[in-house]
Design a protein around this motif. Structure first.
Motif, mmCIF file in Angstrom:
data_model
loop_
_atom_site.group_PDB
_atom_site.id
_atom_site.type_symbol
_atom_site.label_atom_id
_atom_site.label_comp_id
_atom_site.label_asym_id
_atom_site.label_seq_id
_atom_site.Cartn_x
_atom_site.Cartn_y
_atom_site.Cartn_z
ATOM 1 N N UNK A 149 0.844 -1.194 0.000
ATOM 2 C CA UNK A 149 0.000 0.000 0.000
ATOM 3 C C UNK A 149 0.874 1.237 0.000
ATOM 4 N N UNK A 150 0.805 1.993 -1.101
ATOM 5 C CA UNK A 150 1.609 3.202 -1.236
ATOM 6 C C UNK A 150 0.798 4.260 -1.970
ATOM 7 N N UNK B 265 6.227 9.716 -1.302
ATOM 8 C CA UNK B 265 5.589 8.400 -1.249
ATOM 9 C C UNK B 265 5.244 8.063 0.193
ATOM 10 N N UNK B 266 3.956 7.763 0.444
ATOM 11 C CA UNK B 266 3.486 7.380 1.773
ATOM 12 C C UNK B 266 3.221 5.888 1.785
ATOM 13 N N UNK B 267 3.870 5.167 2.690
ATOM 14 C CA UNK B 267 3.760 3.708 2.745
ATOM 15 C C UNK B 267 3.451 3.263 4.167
ATOM 16 N N UNK B 268 2.684 2.175 4.293
ATOM 17 C CA UNK B 268 2.354 1.615 5.599
ATOM 18 C C UNK B 268 3.170 0.357 5.845
ATOM 19 N N UNK B 269 3.684 0.218 7.063
ATOM 20 C CA UNK B 269 4.490 -0.957 7.405
ATOM 21 C C UNK B 269 4.300 -1.329 8.866
ATOM 22 N N UNK B 270 4.185 -2.634 9.170
ATOM 23 C CA UNK B 270 4.228 -3.039 10.584
ATOM 24 C C UNK B 270 5.560 -2.620 11.177
#
Length: 241
Positions: free
Chosen positions: A36-37, A64-69
Motif C-alpha cells: 500500500x503506497x 511516497x506514503x507507505x504503511x508498514x508493521x
C-alpha cells in the motif's frame, strides 16, 4: 486492551525522491510484502547547500506514503537506503511517523491478508489531538466529510494523490483500487477519533465505492485558528478548506 496485544504497531513511512522514482520505492517495499503506497507530487524549493545535501533542492519531487508493521521497518529502511542510495547527497529522504490508530482490517491485512472486517478501529497511541487521514477514490471526499461531521468533526483539507504498487496492491486488498485518490486530512480531538474513523469506514470504507482507507497520526499540540474552529467549536465550520 486486547486489541493492543493482538495487533502490531504500524508506521507511516514517508520517502521523498526525485519525480519518477516513486515506483522504484514501491518495488522495494513490495519485496517485504508491503503493497500500500500513495504518491503525491511536489517541488523542492530549498536553495541552501545544506538542504540541497538533504535532497530537497529545486527539482520535481515524489512524496511516497507507505504503511508498514513496526517490526518490518528496520529491514525495509535498510533496503530502501541501499537501493535508492539515500546515503548519498541529493538522493532523497526517508522518515517514519507513528500511527495512533488505523482500521482493523488494514492493521491485519499487513500481516494476515485473509482478514476482512473493517468495522473496528485499532488504537495504538493516545494524544490529546489526532490528524485523521482518509484516502478514497476521487469524487468521494464529500462522503468522507459528511460522515466525519456526523461524528463531531469539522472541516478538513483535500489533497490529490495517486496509488503506486501495481497489481500487488489489488491482490493485497482483494479488490481493484482506483489509481487516482483523494486524501482528506481532518484535525480532531482524540476523544472522538474512534467515532470519526468508524463513521468514515461505514460510509466510505473499502467495501464501498469510495474504497477508503483510514488512519490517524498523533498530534501533541495545535495553535492558531485551527484550535478555535476545528477543535473547540467544530459545528461552525462547513465544507472542505
Amino acid at each position: 486492551m486486547e486489541q493492543k496485544e493482538r495487533i502490531s504497531a504500524v508506521k507511516l513511512l514517508i520517502t521523498i525522491v526525485d519525480r519518477g522514482k516513486g515506483k522504484k520505492v514501491a518495488s522495494v517495499f513490495g519485496k517485504y510484502g508491503l503493497h500500500f503506497h500513495m504518491v503525491s507530487f511536489g517541488k523542492g524549493t530549498a536553495s541552501s547547500e545544506t538542504l540541497d545535501y538533504l535532497g530537497l533542492g529545486e527539482t520535481d519531487k515524489s512524496l511516497v506514503m507507505s504503511l508498514s508493521p513496526e517490526e518490518k521497518v528496520p529491514d525495509v529502511r535498510a533496503a530502501l537506503v541501499e537501493d535508492m542510495k539515500l546515503y548519498s547527497p541529493g538522493k532523497g529522504i526517508l522518515f517514519g511517523i507513528p500511527i495512533s490508530s488505523i482500521s482493523g482490517r488494514m492493521a491485519r491485512q499487513l500481516s494476515a491478508p485473509d482478514y476482512q472486517s473493517e468495522k473496528e478501529v485499532a488504537q495504538m497511541e493516545m494524544t490529546q489531538y489526532s490528524l485523521v487521514l482518509a484516502m478514497v477514490n476521487q469524487g468521494h471526499d464529500e462522503e468522507v466529510m459528511d460522515a466525519a461531521r456526523g461524528a463531531g468533526a469539522a472541516g478538513g483539507t483535500l489533497l490529490h494523490c495517486r496509488r503506486v504498487g501495481g497489481e500487488e496492491a489489488t491482490e493485497f486488498f482483494g479488490i481493484s483500487i482506483s489509481q487516482e485518490r483523494a486524501l482528506i486530512a481532518i484535525l480532531i480531538k482524540s476523544e472522538i477519533r474512534a467515532d470519526v474513523m468508524r463513521a468514515i469506514l461505514d460510509k466510505a470504507g473499502l467495501g464501498t465505492p469510495a474504497q477508503g482507507i483510514v488512519l490517524s497520526l498523533p498530534v501533541d499540540s495545535i495553535d492558531g485558528l485551527l484550535s478555535l474552529i476545528h477543535i473547540s467549536e467544530p459545528t461552525r465550520r462547513r465544507g472542505i478548506s
